[in-house]
Design a protein around this motif. Structure first.
Motif, PDB file in Angstrom:
ATOM      1  N   HIS A  35     -23.034  25.379 -54.933  1.00  0.00           N
ATOM      2  CA  HIS A  35     -22.184  26.251 -55.749  1.00  0.00           C
ATOM      3  C   HIS A  35     -20.907  26.500 -54.972  1.00  0.00           C
ATOM      4  O   HIS A  35     -20.955  26.890 -53.800  1.00  0.00           O
ATOM      5  CB  HIS A  35     -22.890  27.579 -56.042  1.00  0.00           C
ATOM      6  N   ASP A  37     -17.520  28.727 -55.002  1.00  0.00           N
ATOM      7  CA  ASP A  37     -16.813  29.875 -55.567  1.00  0.00           C
ATOM      8  C   ASP A  37     -15.390  29.849 -55.026  1.00  0.00           C
ATOM      9  O   ASP A  37     -15.152  30.225 -53.871  1.00  0.00           O
ATOM     10  CB  ASP A  37     -17.517  31.175 -55.195  1.00  0.00           C
ATOM     11  N   THR A  69     -20.247  21.966 -64.324  1.00  0.00           N
ATOM     12  CA  THR A  69     -21.490  21.561 -63.659  1.00  0.00           C
ATOM     13  C   THR A  69     -21.492  20.048 -63.559  1.00  0.00           C
ATOM     14  O   THR A  69     -21.293  19.345 -64.551  1.00  0.00           O
ATOM     15  CB  THR A  69     -22.712  22.055 -64.446  1.00  0.00           C
ATOM     16  N   VAL A 167     -22.173  23.100 -58.969  1.00  0.00           N
ATOM     17  CA  VAL A 167     -21.476  23.992 -59.894  1.00  0.00           C
ATOM     18  C   VAL A 167     -20.176  24.445 -59.253  1.00  0.00           C
ATOM     19  O   VAL A 167     -20.190  25.044 -58.182  1.00  0.00           O
ATOM     20  CB  VAL A 167     -22.337  25.221 -60.264  1.00  0.00           C
ATOM     21  N   HIS A 169     -17.562  26.987 -59.828  1.00  0.00           N
ATOM     22  CA  HIS A 169     -17.398  28.220 -60.595  1.00  0.00           C
ATOM     23  C   HIS A 169     -15.931  28.421 -60.949  1.00  0.00           C
ATOM     24  O   HIS A 169     -15.036  27.948 -60.234  1.00  0.00           O
ATOM     25  CB  HIS A 169     -17.944  29.393 -59.797  1.00  0.00           C
TER      26      HIS A 169
END
Length: 176
Positions: A35, A37, A69, A167, A169
């Motif tokens: 992930h 961010d 994604t 992912v 974000h």
């Protein structure tokens, strides 16, 4: 802890706060996911029990960030690099001379390792990769990719599996 020798480009020392570390996550993610961010310049490789490796990364300039994604379909050591056609159009003075590509090695902008992100079978040209400019870590300075200190991307590369879910974000400025 990764070896910092590759990170010391041109006398640069990685600040201690940018060192990879294991952190507690406040929500559950499956083990082995990545992930990113962009709001906190953070990449997380999820672990069991609400934990993750946290790395500090450089992310793209605001207009070039592509949240979504993706799937990690390919990994490369000392990857070959070619700027995308969009990069060449945006800045031909800087990138046109590399239109035929550059072999992998210490001077290559992708650094020591690259993780290639796909949408189904389509290469997105988005990458998580090392950098020859470790001082850019913690900034919005790339052309769409997440950049890491070379030692840190090697650390991640050795732990993440092909097929991993990735992912990216949204940025705060992309959320309606």
């Amino acid at each position: 802890m990764p070896n910092a020798t590759l990170a010391h480009a041109k006398g640069y020392s990685v600040p201690p706060e940018h060192a990879p570390r294991i952190v507690e996550m406040d929500q559950y993610f499956a083990d082995g996911e990545i992930h990113v961010d962009p709001n906190f310049y953070a990449l997380y490789l999820t672990l069991p029990d609400y934990k993750a490796w946290r790395y500090t990364v450089a992310v793209s300039q605001p207009a070039l960030w592509e949240p979504g994604t993706y799937t990690l379909k390919w990994k490369a050591e000392w990857p070959r690099w070619r700027p995308t056609n969009a990069m060449i159009r945006r800045n031909p003075g800087k990138y046109a001379k590399y239109r035929n590509g550059m072999p992998g090695g210490p001077g290559n902008p992708l650094g020591a390792r690259a993780l290639y992100l796909f949408d189904g079978d389509r290469d997105t040209f988005l990458r998580i990769h090392g950098t020859t400019q470790p001082w850019t870590i913690g900034t919005a300075s790339s052309n769409g990719c997440a950049r890491m200190v070379n030692d840190h991307v090697i650390h991640l590369f050795d732990r993440v599996q092909k097929g991993a879910r990735v992912v990216l974000h949204p940025r705060f400025d992309q959320v309606a």
